[in-house]
Design a protein around this motif. Structure first.
Motif, short mmCIF file in Angstrom:
data_model
loop_
_atom_site.label_atom_id
_atom_site.label_comp_id
_atom_site.label_asym_id
_atom_site.label_seq_id
_atom_site.Cartn_x
_atom_site.Cartn_y
_atom_site.Cartn_z
N VAL A 70 14.69 -10.26 0.73
CA VAL A 70 14.42 -9.29 1.80
C VAL A 70 13.55 -8.15 1.26
N MET A 71 13.81 -7.74 0.03
CA MET A 71 12.99 -6.69 -0.57
C MET A 71 11.54 -7.16 -0.70
N CYS A 72 11.34 -8.44 -1.01
CA CYS A 72 10.00 -9.00 -1.08
C CYS A 72 9.29 -8.85 0.26
N PHE A 78 5.18 -3.23 3.71
CA PHE A 78 4.76 -1.89 3.33
C PHE A 78 3.38 -1.92 2.68
N ALA A 79 3.12 -2.94 1.87
CA ALA A 79 1.79 -3.09 1.26
C ALA A 79 0.73 -3.29 2.35
N MET A 80 1.07 -4.08 3.36
CA MET A 80 0.13 -4.28 4.47
C MET A 80 -0.14 -2.96 5.20
N LEU A 81 0.91 -2.18 5.40
CA LEU A 81 0.75 -0.89 6.05
C LEU A 81 -0.17 0.02 5.23
N LEU A 82 0.04 0.04 3.93
CA LEU A 82 -0.80 0.86 3.06
C LEU A 82 -2.25 0.39 3.08
N LEU A 83 -2.44 -0.92 3.09
CA LEU A 83 -3.81 -1.45 3.17
C LEU A 83 -4.44 -1.08 4.52
N TYR A 84 -3.63 -1.10 5.56
CA TYR A 84 -4.12 -0.76 6.90
C TYR A 84 -4.61 0.68 6.98
N VAL A 85 -3.93 1.58 6.27
CA VAL A 85 -4.32 2.99 6.29
C VAL A 85 -5.24 3.34 5.11
N ASN A 86 -5.88 2.32 4.57
CA ASN A 86 -6.88 2.47 3.50
C ASN A 86 -6.33 3.09 2.22
N GLN A 87 -5.11 2.75 1.88
CA GLN A 87 -4.51 3.15 0.60
C GLN A 87 -4.40 1.93 -0.30
N GLU A 88 -5.56 1.37 -0.65
CA GLU A 88 -5.59 0.09 -1.36
C GLU A 88 -4.89 0.14 -2.72
N GLY A 89 -5.04 1.23 -3.44
CA GLY A 89 -4.41 1.34 -4.76
C GLY A 89 -2.90 1.20 -4.67
N PHE A 90 -2.30 1.96 -3.77
CA PHE A 90 -0.84 1.87 -3.59
C PHE A 90 -0.46 0.51 -3.00
N GLY A 91 -1.29 0.00 -2.10
CA GLY A 91 -1.01 -1.31 -1.50
C GLY A 91 -0.93 -2.41 -2.54
#
Length: 132
Positions: A70-72, A78-91
Motif C-alpha cells: 500500500v505504501m508503494c 504522490f510521485a505522480m502528483l509531484l510530477l504534475y505540479v512540476n516538482q520533478e526532483g521530489f517526484g
C-alpha cells in the motif's frame, strides 16, 4: 534524469495484483487458524499450537507485505502528483521510495513463502517415512 508522469502509473496494475494475492493469502491462513483453533479446543494437541504459532507469524508477515504494498501505491500516486505540479526532483525521490517499498514487500513475501514451504515439508516428512 527525467521522469514522466506515466512511469509511476506503471506500478498500479502490478501492485494491485500483488495486494490481491496478499489478501487471498491472508484470508486463507485466517480460515486455517480458525479451524485449527476449534480443533485445538476439542483435542488440546500441542502440535496444533505449534502450527497456529507458525501461521500467526505468517499473518504478521502478510500484514507487513500489505503495508509496504500500500505504501508503494501511495508513494507512486504522490510521485505522480509531484510530477504534475512540476516538482520533478521530489517526484523522482518519491518514485524511488515507492519502488523500494515494493522491493521490501516482495522480500517479505519471499520470507513468508519460505516459512510456508518449510511447514509443508514437515507435514510431508511423515508421508515420505511411511512410503519407505
Amino acid at each position: 534524469m527525467t521522469l514522466s508522469i506515466e512511469t509511476p502509473a506503471l506500478l498500479f496494475s502490478a501492485t494491485s495484483l500483488i495486494l490481491l494475492a496478499y489478501t487471498n493469502r491472508f484470508l486463507t491462513i485466517a480460515q486455517i487458524i480458525r479451524n485449527l483453533k476449534k480443533n485445538y479446543e476439542d483435542n488440546h494437541n500441542k502440535s496444533i499450537l505449534l502450527e497456529i504459532k507458525n501461521l500467526n507469524l505468517r499473518l504478521t508477515l502478510i500484514r507487513y507485505m500489505q503495508l509496504f504494498g500500500v505504501m508503494c501505491l501511495f508513494l507512486s500516486v504522490f510521485a505522480m502528483l509531484l510530477l504534475y505540479v512540476n516538482q520533478e526532483g521530489f517526484g523522482i525521490y518519491f518514485f524511488g521510495a515507492s519502488m523500494l517499498s515494493l522491493l521490501i514487500s516482495l522480500g517479505i513475501s519471499f520470507w513468508e513463502i519460505s516459512i510456508s514451504v518449510n511447514a509443508l515439508r514437515v507435514h510431508l516428512k511423515d508421508l515420505s517415512e511411511d512410503m519407505k
